[in-house]
Motif scaffolding. Structure first.
Motif, PDB file in Angstrom:
ATOM      1  N   ARG A  60      31.500  32.824  47.480  1.00  0.00           N
ATOM      2  CA  ARG A  60      32.860  32.658  46.737  1.00  0.00           C
ATOM      3  C   ARG A  60      32.626  32.097  45.498  1.00  0.00           C
ATOM      4  NH1 ARG A  60      35.646  31.467  51.098  1.00  0.00           N
ATOM      5  NH2 ARG A  60      36.098  33.278  51.466  1.00  0.00           N
ATOM      6  N   GLY A  61      31.883  30.922  45.343  1.00  0.00           N
ATOM      7  CA  GLY A  61      31.620  30.272  44.267  1.00  0.00           C
ATOM      8  C   GLY A  61      30.887  31.121  43.129  1.00  0.00           C
ATOM      9  N   THR A  62      29.735  31.538  43.583  1.00  0.00           N
ATOM     10  CA  THR A  62      29.001  32.635  42.678  1.00  0.00           C
ATOM     11  C   THR A  62      29.864  33.736  42.187  1.00  0.00           C
ATOM     12  OG1 THR A  62      26.895  32.060  43.986  1.00  0.00           O
ATOM     13  CG2 THR A  62      26.828  34.148  42.563  1.00  0.00           C
ATOM     14  N   LEU A  63      30.579  34.613  43.016  1.00  0.00           N
ATOM     15  CA  LEU A  63      31.367  35.724  42.459  1.00  0.00           C
ATOM     16  C   LEU A  63      32.493  35.287  41.516  1.00  0.00           C
ATOM     17  CD1 LEU A  63      31.355  37.499  45.812  1.00  0.00           C
ATOM     18  CD2 LEU A  63      30.005  37.950  43.891  1.00  0.00           C
ATOM     19  N   GLU A  64      33.165  33.834  41.762  1.00  0.00           N
ATOM     20  CA  GLU A  64      34.160  33.543  40.971  1.00  0.00           C
ATOM     21  C   GLU A  64      33.442  33.342  39.489  1.00  0.00           C
ATOM     22  OE1 GLU A  64      37.146  33.631  41.080  1.00  0.00           O
ATOM     23  OE2 GLU A  64      37.385  34.006  43.428  1.00  0.00           O
ATOM     24  N   GLN A  65      32.242  32.573  39.406  1.00  0.00           N
ATOM     25  CA  GLN A  65      31.702  32.349  38.403  1.00  0.00           C
ATOM     26  C   GLN A  65      30.943  33.569  37.481  1.00  0.00           C
ATOM     27  OE1 GLN A  65      28.837  29.007  38.231  1.00  0.00           O
ATOM     28  NE2 GLN A  65      29.819  28.063  40.032  1.00  0.00           N
ATOM     29  N   VAL A  66      30.610  34.419  38.342  1.00  0.00           N
ATOM     30  CA  VAL A  66      30.093  35.751  37.629  1.00  0.00           C
ATOM     31  C   VAL A  66      31.408  36.381  36.985  1.00  0.00           C
ATOM     32  CG1 VAL A  66      29.443  38.048  38.110  1.00  0.00           C
ATOM     33  CG2 VAL A  66      28.133  36.218  39.126  1.00  0.00           C
ATOM     34  N   ARG A  67      32.474  36.335  37.749  1.00  0.00           N
ATOM     35  CA  ARG A  67      33.795  37.184  37.234  1.00  0.00           C
ATOM     36  C   ARG A  67      34.434  36.290  35.734  1.00  0.00           C
ATOM     37  NH1 ARG A  67      37.723  37.705  41.677  1.00  0.00           N
ATOM     38  NH2 ARG A  67      37.247  40.085  41.425  1.00  0.00           N
ATOM     39  N   MET A  80      24.970  39.251  50.648  1.00  0.00           N
ATOM     40  CA  MET A  80      26.209  39.240  49.693  1.00  0.00           C
ATOM     41  C   MET A  80      26.993  40.505  49.924  1.00  0.00           C
ATOM     42  SD  MET A  80      26.037  39.187  45.737  1.00  0.00           S
ATOM     43  CE  MET A  80      26.130  37.297  45.256  1.00  0.00           C
ATOM     44  N   ALA A  81      26.190  41.533  50.359  1.00  0.00           N
ATOM     45  CA  ALA A  81      26.863  43.097  50.512  1.00  0.00           C
ATOM     46  C   ALA A  81      27.947  42.759  51.404  1.00  0.00           C
ATOM     47  CB  ALA A  81      25.617  43.955  50.613  1.00  0.00           C
ATOM     48  N   ALA A  82      27.533  42.138  52.536  1.00  0.00           N
ATOM     49  CA  ALA A  82      28.289  42.140  53.803  1.00  0.00           C
ATOM     50  C   ALA A  82      29.614  41.191  53.512  1.00  0.00           C
ATOM     51  CB  ALA A  82      27.516  41.491  54.797  1.00  0.00           C
ATOM     52  N   PHE A  83      29.433  40.011  52.743  1.00  0.00           N
ATOM     53  CA  PHE A  83      30.501  39.224  52.335  1.00  0.00           C
ATOM     54  C   PHE A  83      31.369  39.917  51.443  1.00  0.00           C
ATOM     55  CE2 PHE A  83      32.530  36.411  49.353  1.00  0.00           C
ATOM     56  CZ  PHE A  83      33.198  35.511  50.111  1.00  0.00           C
ATOM     57  N   ILE A  84      31.071  40.845  50.590  1.00  0.00           N
ATOM     58  CA  ILE A  84      31.892  41.564  49.763  1.00  0.00           C
ATOM     59  C   ILE A  84      32.715  42.481  50.564  1.00  0.00           C
ATOM     60  CG2 ILE A  84      32.083  43.424  47.684  1.00  0.00           C
ATOM     61  CD1 ILE A  84      29.484  41.803  46.223  1.00  0.00           C
ATOM     62  N   LYS A  85      32.116  43.278  51.512  1.00  0.00           N
ATOM     63  CA  LYS A  85      32.547  44.271  52.358  1.00  0.00           C
ATOM     64  C   LYS A  85      33.996  43.259  53.081  1.00  0.00           C
ATOM     65  CE  LYS A  85      30.194  47.562  53.957  1.00  0.00           C
ATOM     66  NZ  LYS A  85      29.341  48.392  54.773  1.00  0.00           N
ATOM     67  N   ARG A  86      33.653  42.452  53.472  1.00  0.00           N
ATOM     68  CA  ARG A  86      34.879  41.487  54.353  1.00  0.00           C
ATOM     69  C   ARG A  86      35.837  40.967  53.175  1.00  0.00           C
ATOM     70  NH1 ARG A  86      30.236  38.991  56.697  1.00  0.00           N
ATOM     71  NH2 ARG A  86      30.683  37.075  55.410  1.00  0.00           N
ATOM     72  N   HIS A  87      35.565  40.865  52.088  1.00  0.00           N
ATOM     73  CA  HIS A  87      36.412  40.234  51.033  1.00  0.00           C
ATOM     74  C   HIS A  87      36.432  41.186  49.807  1.00  0.00           C
ATOM     75  CE1 HIS A  87      34.579  36.670  53.281  1.00  0.00           C
ATOM     76  NE2 HIS A  87      35.930  36.425  53.067  1.00  0.00           N
TER      77      HIS A  87
END
Length: 98
Positions: A60-67, A80-87
């Motif tokens: 979550r922290g990584t993806l928010e910073q990338v965004r 990460m791929a599985a996390f994005i599939k769930r979120h």
């Protein structure tokens, strides 16, 4: 009482985002920069910190910073791929290398 402090920060020198739990390195997700995209290749959580939600907090922290930086991701890392599939709220960050 006794809340755990989790902080996600980029370690650009090592090409990875790290999560610190109470100031101890608990895990990281490594990337390779490819133009405007970051290719995430590997995620690791220290066994001592597993089962505490550290992996999810790291994602979550990584993806928010990338965004926030206006970058995109290529999730080659299965975690990460599985996390994005769930979120799916993070699916807009995903791109492919063309």
């Amino acid at each position: 009482m006794g809340g755990v402090s989790m902080l996600v920060e980029e370690n650009a020198a090592k090409h990875r985002y790290e999560i610190l739990v109470d100031d101890a390195l608990a895990g990281f997700t490594a990337y390779l920069p490819r133009g405007e995209a970051l290719v995430f290749t590997h995620t690791e959580v220290d066994p001592a910190f597993q089962g505490m939600g550290v992996g999810s907090a790291l994602m979550r922290g990584t993806l928010e910073q990338v965004r926030a930086q206006g970058q995109r991701i290529v999730p080659q890392c299965p975690f990460m791929a599985a996390f994005i599939k769930r979120h799916p709220e993070y699916a807009d960050l995903v791109t492919s290398l063309t």
